[in-house]
Design an enzyme around this catalytic site. Structure first.
Site, PDB file in Angstrom:
ATOM      1  N   ARG A 292      36.343   7.539 -23.993  1.00 23.42           N
ATOM      2  CA  ARG A 292      35.582   8.146 -25.108  1.00 23.42           C
ATOM      3  C   ARG A 292      35.347   7.176 -26.272  1.00 23.42           C
ATOM      4  O   ARG A 292      35.100   7.591 -27.401  1.00 23.42           O
ATOM      5  CB  ARG A 292      36.264   9.409 -25.621  1.00 23.42           C
ATOM      6  CG  ARG A 292      36.386  10.486 -24.555  1.00 23.42           C
ATOM      7  CD  ARG A 292      36.683  11.836 -25.156  1.00 23.42           C
ATOM      8  NE  ARG A 292      36.777  12.823 -24.095  1.00 23.42           N
ATOM      9  CZ  ARG A 292      37.899  13.118 -23.446  1.00 23.42           C
ATOM     10  NH1 ARG A 292      39.017  12.511 -23.763  1.00 23.42           N
ATOM     11  NH2 ARG A 292      37.895  14.022 -22.501  1.00 23.42           N
TER      12      ARG A 292
ATOM     13  N   LYS B 112      23.078   0.193 -31.313  1.00 15.61           N
ATOM     14  CA  LYS B 112      22.353   0.842 -30.220  1.00 15.61           C
ATOM     15  C   LYS B 112      22.866   0.262 -28.902  1.00 15.61           C
ATOM     16  O   LYS B 112      22.882  -0.965 -28.727  1.00 15.61           O
ATOM     17  CB  LYS B 112      20.842   0.588 -30.327  1.00 15.61           C
ATOM     18  CG  LYS B 112      20.135   1.540 -31.272  1.00 15.61           C
ATOM     19  CD  LYS B 112      18.627   1.383 -31.157  1.00 15.61           C
ATOM     20  CE  LYS B 112      17.898   2.310 -32.098  1.00 15.61           C
ATOM     21  NZ  LYS B 112      16.430   2.097 -32.082  1.00 15.61           N
TER      22      LYS B 112
ATOM     23  N   GLU C 125      10.979 -11.838 -33.670  1.00 14.46           N
ATOM     24  CA  GLU C 125      11.773 -10.784 -34.333  1.00 14.46           C
ATOM     25  C   GLU C 125      12.224 -11.238 -35.724  1.00 14.46           C
ATOM     26  O   GLU C 125      12.313 -10.437 -36.648  1.00 14.46           O
ATOM     27  CB  GLU C 125      12.991 -10.415 -33.481  1.00 14.46           C
ATOM     28  CG  GLU C 125      12.662  -9.699 -32.194  1.00 14.46           C
ATOM     29  CD  GLU C 125      11.997  -8.334 -32.399  1.00 14.46           C
ATOM     30  OE1 GLU C 125      12.461  -7.544 -33.242  1.00 14.46           O
ATOM     31  OE2 GLU C 125      10.984  -8.075 -31.733  1.00 14.46           O
TER      32      GLU C 125
ATOM     33  N   LYS D 254      18.343  -6.689 -40.850  1.00 13.98           N
ATOM     34  CA  LYS D 254      18.739  -5.680 -39.860  1.00 13.98           C
ATOM     35  C   LYS D 254      19.983  -4.931 -40.354  1.00 13.98           C
ATOM     36  O   LYS D 254      20.070  -3.704 -40.236  1.00 13.98           O
ATOM     37  CB  LYS D 254      19.009  -6.357 -38.510  1.00 13.98           C
ATOM     38  CG  LYS D 254      19.581  -5.411 -37.483  1.00 13.98           C
ATOM     39  CD  LYS D 254      18.678  -5.093 -36.340  1.00 13.98           C
ATOM     40  CE  LYS D 254      19.114  -3.849 -35.599  1.00 13.98           C
ATOM     41  NZ  LYS D 254      18.759  -3.815 -34.214  1.00 13.98           N
TER      42      LYS D 254
ATOM     43  N   GLU E 253      18.380   6.402 -36.783  1.00 16.94           N
ATOM     44  CA  GLU E 253      16.915   6.366 -36.745  1.00 16.94           C
ATOM     45  C   GLU E 253      16.303   7.742 -37.004  1.00 16.94           C
ATOM     46  O   GLU E 253      15.739   8.386 -36.107  1.00 16.94           O
ATOM     47  CB  GLU E 253      16.427   5.807 -35.407  1.00 16.94           C
ATOM     48  CG  GLU E 253      14.968   5.398 -35.463  1.00 16.94           C
ATOM     49  CD  GLU E 253      14.581   4.519 -34.283  1.00 16.94           C
ATOM     50  OE1 GLU E 253      15.159   3.438 -34.133  1.00 16.94           O
ATOM     51  OE2 GLU E 253      13.688   4.942 -33.540  1.00 16.94           O
TER      52      GLU E 253
ATOM     53  N   ARG F 288      15.105   3.191 -40.095  1.00 14.25           N
ATOM     54  CA  ARG F 288      15.288   2.238 -39.003  1.00 14.25           C
ATOM     55  C   ARG F 288      14.010   2.023 -38.207  1.00 14.25           C
ATOM     56  O   ARG F 288      13.831   0.969 -37.587  1.00 14.25           O
ATOM     57  CB  ARG F 288      16.428   2.737 -38.101  1.00 14.25           C
ATOM     58  CG  ARG F 288      16.840   1.744 -37.052  1.00 14.25           C
ATOM     59  CD  ARG F 288      18.155   2.129 -36.395  1.00 14.25           C
ATOM     60  NE  ARG F 288      18.535   1.105 -35.447  1.00 14.25           N
ATOM     61  CZ  ARG F 288      19.769   0.884 -35.007  1.00 14.25           C
ATOM     62  NH1 ARG F 288      20.757   1.626 -35.422  1.00 14.25           N
ATOM     63  NH2 ARG F 288      20.024  -0.087 -34.141  1.00 14.25           N
TER      64      ARG F 288
ATOM     65  N   ASN G 162      10.495  -1.376 -35.809  1.00 20.09           N
ATOM     66  CA  ASN G 162       9.515  -1.344 -34.717  1.00 20.09           C
ATOM     67  C   ASN G 162       8.149  -1.866 -35.143  1.00 20.09           C
ATOM     68  O   ASN G 162       7.151  -1.591 -34.464  1.00 20.09           O
ATOM     69  CB  ASN G 162       9.380   0.091 -34.185  1.00 20.09           C
ATOM     70  CG  ASN G 162      10.620   0.515 -33.436  1.00 20.09           C
ATOM     71  OD1 ASN G 162      11.213  -0.272 -32.707  1.00 20.09           O
ATOM     72  ND2 ASN G 162      11.042   1.749 -33.636  1.00 20.09           N
TER      73      ASN G 162
ATOM     74  N   HIS H 285       5.714  -3.038 -32.542  1.00 26.93           N
ATOM     75  CA  HIS H 285       6.259  -2.702 -31.225  1.00 26.93           C
ATOM     76  C   HIS H 285       5.410  -1.698 -30.441  1.00 26.93           C
ATOM     77  O   HIS H 285       5.530  -1.629 -29.224  1.00 26.93           O
ATOM     78  CB  HIS H 285       7.686  -2.155 -31.349  1.00 26.93           C
ATOM     79  CG  HIS H 285       8.707  -3.225 -31.606  1.00 26.93           C
ATOM     80  ND1 HIS H 285       8.533  -4.214 -32.545  1.00 26.93           N
ATOM     81  CD2 HIS H 285       9.923  -3.469 -31.052  1.00 26.93           C
ATOM     82  CE1 HIS H 285       9.586  -5.004 -32.555  1.00 26.93           C
ATOM     83  NE2 HIS H 285      10.448  -4.582 -31.653  1.00 26.93           N
TER      84      HIS H 285
ATOM     85  N   HIS I 126       5.053  -2.790 -26.660  1.00 27.97           N
ATOM     86  CA  HIS I 126       5.631  -2.135 -25.473  1.00 27.97           C
ATOM     87  C   HIS I 126       4.554  -1.916 -24.411  1.00 27.97           C
ATOM     88  O   HIS I 126       4.815  -2.071 -23.211  1.00 27.97           O
ATOM     89  CB  HIS I 126       6.288  -0.805 -25.860  1.00 27.97           C
ATOM     90  CG  HIS I 126       7.560  -0.992 -26.637  1.00 27.97           C
ATOM     91  ND1 HIS I 126       8.032  -0.068 -27.540  1.00 27.97           N
ATOM     92  CD2 HIS I 126       8.454  -2.015 -26.661  1.00 27.97           C
ATOM     93  CE1 HIS I 126       9.157  -0.511 -28.066  1.00 27.97           C
ATOM     94  NE2 HIS I 126       9.429  -1.697 -27.555  1.00 27.97           N
TER      95      HIS I 126
ATOM     96  N   HIS J 274       9.732 -10.275 -24.772  1.00 28.52           N
ATOM     97  CA  HIS J 274       9.520  -9.203 -25.751  1.00 28.52           C
ATOM     98  C   HIS J 274       8.876  -9.730 -27.037  1.00 28.52           C
ATOM     99  O   HIS J 274       7.942  -9.132 -27.582  1.00 28.52           O
ATOM    100  CB  HIS J 274      10.856  -8.529 -26.060  1.00 28.52           C
ATOM    101  CG  HIS J 274      10.777  -7.528 -27.163  1.00 28.52           C
ATOM    102  ND1 HIS J 274      10.062  -6.356 -27.055  1.00 28.52           N
ATOM    103  CD2 HIS J 274      11.279  -7.540 -28.431  1.00 28.52           C
ATOM    104  CE1 HIS J 274      10.145  -5.685 -28.184  1.00 28.52           C
ATOM    105  NE2 HIS J 274      10.879  -6.383 -29.033  1.00 28.52           N
TER     106      HIS J 274
HETATM  107  N1  GLY Z   1      15.706  -2.729 -32.028  1.00 22.44           N
HETATM  108  C1  GLY Z   1      15.440  -1.749 -32.984  1.00 22.44           C
HETATM  109  C2  GLY Z   1      16.657  -1.104 -33.538  1.00 22.44           C
HETATM  110  O1  GLY Z   1      17.748  -1.620 -33.392  1.00 22.44           O
HETATM  111  O2  GLY Z   1      16.542  -0.047 -34.103  1.00 22.44           O
END
Ligand code: GLY
Length: 362
Positions: free
Chosen positions: A111, A133, A175, A217, A227, A237, A241, A244, A248, A260
């Site tokens: 967990r 993430k 990025e 970031k 997000e 957040r 993007n 993006h 994508h 990417h």
């Molecule tokens: N790669 C976008 C984020 O971490 O929200």
């Protein structure tokens, strides 16, 4: 060396600079470590492991091939065989796919146990490894299974970038430049002043823009870890993007043969053109978008005939909203009215989208 703190429920440090991976030994002291890494990094993994008391190394396939339920299940099995407990540690050593897998492995083992991320690409340092993430892919789509699981620490050791192919550095710089457009225009100034230095991972310019991008970031995810939905100029957040939505679609169109960052580079030109028409972004910033991306060798054009396919694919974007009454999928783009000033662009007119895409013609 710089230490950037990501604030939140459990603040953690992102260490950036040459040699910072050596801090792993202190973070792991007294714990059993499961180090997940691709085969290409076996030598690095062995070197780091030799400085740890107790460690099991778990090789996983390169890139996205690591992010499968099968690989994850094998990793769980290895943790069980090694006897990893709740107080032990997972280490993710590799690019964004490896750190995503290692993070999810740590999130799900008993967990949730600690993970230290040691990203080895510019892209993973500037994006994937920071912000918690984690996840794996299914045949039905990328990152469909995952969790927010913040790391104990992130060690961005710029020495590990020495053997990175130039194409990978470029892709990561997209990025980094994105962070310049959404938050820190100094990045744009530094790359414009000396693109060759920006591409040289040993240069002070490179280290500075990388640190700046990570600080962007860190600041963004600290304010909106999960997000939340953005509206107008209240953008959390989702601002990460920028570029993006089209990117994508381009990645899918090119069957994931583009990096990417390459797709995001074209996506940022598109977003700038859309921002010019909807948010009054100055012509000079649109020109700067093209010139700064091109200066480090990133693509800024795309074949006009692809528009219909790309437009259809964009309807599947995660940021789309569905209009309850009609079921119509409403496109949403991250836009900027100036570098550092982000606004969502919702439901832009179809002819405007086509017009923006036409400007990408080679
Ligand atoms: N790669 C976008 C984020 O971490 O929200």
């Amino acid at each position: 060396m710089t230490s950037i703190t990501v604030h939140g429920a459990r603040p953690y440090a992102v260490e950036v600079g040459p040699g910072v991976a050596s801090q792993l030994a202190d973070l792991a002291a007294g714990r059993l470590v499961a180090m997940v890494h691709p085969p290409t990094l076996t030598t690095v993994a062995d070197r780091l492991a030799s400085r740890l008391d107790r460690v099991v190394t778990i090789p996983v396939p390169d890139a996205e091939a690591a992010k499968t339920p099968q690989v994850l299940a094998r990793c769980w099995q290895e943790l069980a065989e090694a006897g990893l407990t709740r107080t032990d540690l997972v280490v993710g050593l590799g690019g964004g796919a490896t750190t995503d897998l290692a993070g999810f492995l740590a999130a799900t083992w008993m967990r949730g146990i600690d993970v230290v991320q040691v990203p080895t690409t510019v892209l993973a340092m500037a994006d994937a490894a920071v912000g918690g993430k984690t996840g794996i892919n299914l045949a039905a789509g990328k990152n469909l299974v995952g969790a927010f699981h913040e790391p104990l620490a992130v060690l961005c050791d710029t020495d590990l970038l020495a053997t990175l192919p130039t194409r990978e550095v470029r892709s990561g710089l997209a990025e980094v430049l994105k962070c310049g457009f959404i938050d820190d225009p100094t990045i744009l100034e530094e790359v414009t002043a000396d693109p060759a230095e920006a591409l040289d991972v040993t240069s002070p310019t490179f280290v500075d823009i990388l640190q700046r991008a990570i600080a962007v970031k860190a600041h963004v995810v600290a304010g909106d870890l999960r997000e939340s939905t953005s509206h107008g100029d209240r953008v959390g957040r989702e601002r990460l993007n920028y570029g993006h939505t089209l990117a994508h679609a381009i990645e899918a169109h090119e069957h994931f043969t583009w990096r990417h960052g390459e797709a995001d580079s074209v996506g940022m030109v598109f977003a700038a053109e859309l921002s010019r028409r909807t948010l009054g972004l100055a012509d000079a910033v649109v020109d700067l978008t093209r010139s700064v991306l091109a200066s480090v060798g990133l693509p800024t054009t795309f074949d006009e005939v692809a528009w219909t396919t790309l437009r259809d694919t964009m309807s599947l974007d995660k940021k789309c909203r569905v209009e309850p009454a009609t079921g119509r999928r409403i496109l949403r783009f991250v836009g900027i009215s100036a570098p550092g000033r982000v606004t969502m662009i919702e439901d832009p007119a179809e002819d405007l989208l086509a017009e923006c895409f036409a400007t990408l013609a080679p």
